[in-house]
Write a protein that holds these residues in place. Structure first.
Motif, PDB file in Angstrom:
ATOM      1  N   HIS A 145       0.829  -1.217   0.000  1.00 43.66           N
ATOM      2  CA  HIS A 145       0.000   0.000   0.000  1.00 43.66           C
ATOM      3  C   HIS A 145       0.855   1.256   0.000  1.00 43.66           C
ATOM      4  O   HIS A 145       1.915   1.289   0.617  1.00 43.66           O
ATOM      5  CB  HIS A 145      -0.943  -0.005   1.201  1.00 43.66           C
ATOM      6  CG  HIS A 145      -1.922  -1.135   1.129  1.00 43.66           C
ATOM      7  ND1 HIS A 145      -2.986  -1.142   0.255  1.00 43.66           N
ATOM      8  CD2 HIS A 145      -1.948  -2.321   1.770  1.00 43.66           C
ATOM      9  CE1 HIS A 145      -3.642  -2.275   0.377  1.00 43.66           C
ATOM     10  NE2 HIS A 145      -3.036  -3.017   1.285  1.00 43.66           N
ATOM     11  N   VAL A 146       0.323   2.240  -0.661  1.00 42.92           N
ATOM     12  CA  VAL A 146       1.106   3.469  -0.844  1.00 42.92           C
ATOM     13  C   VAL A 146       1.425   4.150   0.490  1.00 42.92           C
ATOM     14  O   VAL A 146       2.505   4.705   0.674  1.00 42.92           O
ATOM     15  CB  VAL A 146       0.386   4.426  -1.840  1.00 42.92           C
ATOM     16  CG1 VAL A 146      -0.935   4.922  -1.312  1.00 42.92           C
ATOM     17  CG2 VAL A 146       1.296   5.583  -2.227  1.00 42.92           C
ATOM     18  N   VAL A 197       5.414  11.262  -6.255  1.00 44.73           N
ATOM     19  CA  VAL A 197       6.107  10.158  -6.928  1.00 44.73           C
ATOM     20  C   VAL A 197       5.481   8.820  -6.525  1.00 44.73           C
ATOM     21  O   VAL A 197       5.142   7.985  -7.368  1.00 44.73           O
ATOM     22  CB  VAL A 197       7.624  10.179  -6.575  1.00 44.73           C
ATOM     23  CG1 VAL A 197       8.303   8.866  -6.919  1.00 44.73           C
ATOM     24  CG2 VAL A 197       8.310  11.339  -7.290  1.00 44.73           C
ATOM     25  N   LEU A 198       5.289   8.628  -5.203  1.00 40.50           N
ATOM     26  CA  LEU A 198       4.740   7.355  -4.726  1.00 40.50           C
ATOM     27  C   LEU A 198       3.319   7.143  -5.234  1.00 40.50           C
ATOM     28  O   LEU A 198       2.956   6.044  -5.656  1.00 40.50           O
ATOM     29  CB  LEU A 198       4.730   7.319  -3.192  1.00 40.50           C
ATOM     30  CG  LEU A 198       6.078   7.109  -2.505  1.00 40.50           C
ATOM     31  CD1 LEU A 198       5.925   7.254  -0.999  1.00 40.50           C
ATOM     32  CD2 LEU A 198       6.649   5.729  -2.835  1.00 40.50           C
ATOM     33  N   SER A 199       2.487   8.198  -5.181  1.00 42.59           N
ATOM     34  CA  SER A 199       1.102   7.967  -5.603  1.00 42.59           C
ATOM     35  C   SER A 199       1.037   7.653  -7.088  1.00 42.59           C
ATOM     36  O   SER A 199       0.264   6.799  -7.497  1.00 42.59           O
ATOM     37  CB  SER A 199       0.116   9.078  -5.236  1.00 42.59           C
ATOM     38  OG  SER A 199       0.731  10.205  -4.823  1.00 42.59           O
ATOM     39  N   ALA A 200       1.886   8.281  -7.902  1.00 47.06           N
ATOM     40  CA  ALA A 200       1.893   7.961  -9.337  1.00 47.06           C
ATOM     41  C   ALA A 200       2.327   6.508  -9.532  1.00 47.06           C
ATOM     42  O   ALA A 200       1.686   5.744 -10.261  1.00 47.06           O
ATOM     43  CB  ALA A 200       2.834   8.905 -10.073  1.00 47.06           C
ATOM     44  N   HIS A 204      -0.008   3.035 -10.893  1.00 46.67           N
ATOM     45  CA  HIS A 204       0.332   2.302 -12.120  1.00 46.67           C
ATOM     46  C   HIS A 204       1.369   1.229 -11.800  1.00 46.67           C
ATOM     47  O   HIS A 204       2.510   1.288 -12.275  1.00 46.67           O
ATOM     48  CB  HIS A 204       0.884   3.276 -13.175  1.00 46.67           C
ATOM     49  CG  HIS A 204      -0.050   4.398 -13.465  1.00 46.67           C
ATOM     50  ND1 HIS A 204      -1.137   4.261 -14.301  1.00 46.67           N
ATOM     51  CD2 HIS A 204      -0.094   5.671 -12.997  1.00 46.67           C
ATOM     52  CE1 HIS A 204      -1.800   5.406 -14.346  1.00 46.67           C
ATOM     53  NE2 HIS A 204      -1.192   6.273 -13.565  1.00 46.67           N
ATOM     54  N   PRO A 205       0.976   0.227 -10.990  1.00 48.17           N
ATOM     55  CA  PRO A 205       1.974  -0.744 -10.516  1.00 48.17           C
ATOM     56  C   PRO A 205       2.631  -1.546 -11.627  1.00 48.17           C
ATOM     57  O   PRO A 205       3.800  -1.900 -11.524  1.00 48.17           O
ATOM     58  CB  PRO A 205       1.156  -1.659  -9.583  1.00 48.17           C
ATOM     59  CG  PRO A 205      -0.271  -1.440  -9.943  1.00 48.17           C
ATOM     60  CD  PRO A 205      -0.369  -0.049 -10.471  1.00 48.17           C
ATOM     61  N   LEU A 212       6.572   6.826 -16.433  1.00 52.44           N
ATOM     62  CA  LEU A 212       6.144   7.944 -15.561  1.00 52.44           C
ATOM     63  C   LEU A 212       7.254   8.958 -15.314  1.00 52.44           C
ATOM     64  O   LEU A 212       6.989  10.135 -15.107  1.00 52.44           O
ATOM     65  CB  LEU A 212       5.697   7.400 -14.195  1.00 52.44           C
ATOM     66  CG  LEU A 212       4.485   6.478 -14.144  1.00 52.44           C
ATOM     67  CD1 LEU A 212       4.271   5.997 -12.711  1.00 52.44           C
ATOM     68  CD2 LEU A 212       3.238   7.215 -14.623  1.00 52.44           C
ATOM     69  N   PHE A 213       8.511   8.482 -15.295  1.00 53.47           N
ATOM     70  CA  PHE A 213       9.598   9.363 -14.851  1.00 53.47           C
ATOM     71  C   PHE A 213      10.735   9.403 -15.872  1.00 53.47           C
ATOM     72  O   PHE A 213      10.950   8.453 -16.628  1.00 53.47           O
ATOM     73  CB  PHE A 213      10.134   8.882 -13.492  1.00 53.47           C
ATOM     74  CG  PHE A 213       9.069   8.751 -12.445  1.00 53.47           C
ATOM     75  CD1 PHE A 213       8.489   9.884 -11.883  1.00 53.47           C
ATOM     76  CD2 PHE A 213       8.617   7.499 -12.036  1.00 53.47           C
ATOM     77  CE1 PHE A 213       7.491   9.765 -10.920  1.00 53.47           C
ATOM     78  CE2 PHE A 213       7.617   7.374 -11.080  1.00 53.47           C
ATOM     79  CZ  PHE A 213       7.055   8.515 -10.530  1.00 53.47           C
TER      80      PHE A 213
END
Ligand SMILES: C[S@@+](CC[C@H](N)C(=O)[O-])C[C@H]1O[C@@H](n2cnc3c(N)ncnc32)[C@H](O)[C@@H]1O
Length: 259
Positions: A145-146, A197-200, A204-205, A212-213
């Motif tokens: 979990h985030v 960063v973490l939520s993005a 999109h696991p 993304l980056f």
């Protein structure tokens, strides 16, 4: 061995019955005379005596008036102890650097960690007895979990040992763990970037990190561009966030995260 608490008061509460485990817990937190230690749910004082002996300043918080009376009878004359009769979820946390040593009620573990590890926390270290499954989840190399990743990116989580049920009274049906939490050197100024960063990544696991980056930033953070986001450990996301933080203005942290 603690005396048996009355029914109702004891529901879901498991008192530590082995002094050696209490001593280990306190020792693992490396409590020194100059420290301020918050003990959450002091109960009948199984940990409190060991904490007092360190010479540190102890704030022992207990919600139940029966246990507050017992603590006062047992330790009321100790100059380095303050017994706080309150719900630990509602008291203001210390503003100066503090440690936590506690056998916390398992049902409240998430609520307490959410507060203790909130963005503005002055928590430096914590040694906790928690439910085994909970400790495994938050100490996973890549938490599911985030919010757990958010904790693990800013604090090192170590599962020190499994604690057998016979060390508690009454013995819990679930396994227990000695969990150690230590602050990582991560600046508050980069917390907003970290959360973004973490939520993005957690939204999109299955996507590769480069979807993304920026590839160069990923390389600097030691993240392989092709690796799926779901395989990247939190401390690497923290490195990426540190790298990206100065480059733009980041959205505010969501309210529940602010503790
Ligand atoms: C698992 S027992 C641990 C007691 C003692 N520290 C020990 O290790 O034996 C948890 C204690 O937390 C207290 N407690 C439960 N919820 C609390 C809250 N919200 N705030 C403060 N104390 C709480 C209970 O009354 C109980 O004494």
């Amino acid at each position: 061995m603690p005396s048996a608490p009355r029914a109702g008061r004891s529901a879901g509460v498991h008192f530590l019955a082995t002094p050696a485990i209490a001593a280990q817990l306190v020792q693992s937190c490396a409590v020194g005379v100059d420290d301020l230690v918050l003990e959450i749910g002091a109960g009948q004082g199984a940990l409190t005596g060991h904490l007092i002996a360190t010479g540190a300043r102890i704030l022992a918080v207990e919600r139940d008036d029966h246990f507050v009376r017992r603590l006062t009878t047992r330790f009321g004359d100790r100059p380095n102890l303050r017994i706080v009769h309150a719900d630990a979820r509602e008291i203001p946390l210390p503003r100066r650097r503090f440690l936590v040593v506690a056998n916390i009620p398992y049902a409240l573990s998430t609520a307490f960690l959410r507060r203790l590890l909130s963005p503005h926390t002055a928590l430096n270290r914590a040694a906790l007895l928690v439910e085994w499954g909970f400790a495994k989840r938050i100490c996973a190399a890549v938490p599911r979990h985030v919010e757990q990743a958010w904790w693990a990116a800013r604090f090192e989580m170590t599962l020190v040992s499994r604690i057998g049920a016979h060390h508690f009274s009454p013995p819990p049906r679930v396994g227990s763990a000695h969990l150690l939490i230590r602050r990582r050197p991560f600046p508050r100024t980069a917390e907003r970037a970290l959360w973004t960063v973490l939520s993005a990544a957690y939204q999109h696991p299955g996507a590769p990190a480069h979807a993304l980056f920026d590839r160069r930033a990923l390389r600097r953070a030691d993240i392989r561009a092709a690796d799926p986001n779901s395989t990247v450990p939190p401390h690497r996301w923290a490195r990426l966030a540190l790298d990206l933080a100065p480059s733009r203005t980041w959205p505010a942290l969501p309210r529940p995260l602010r503790g």
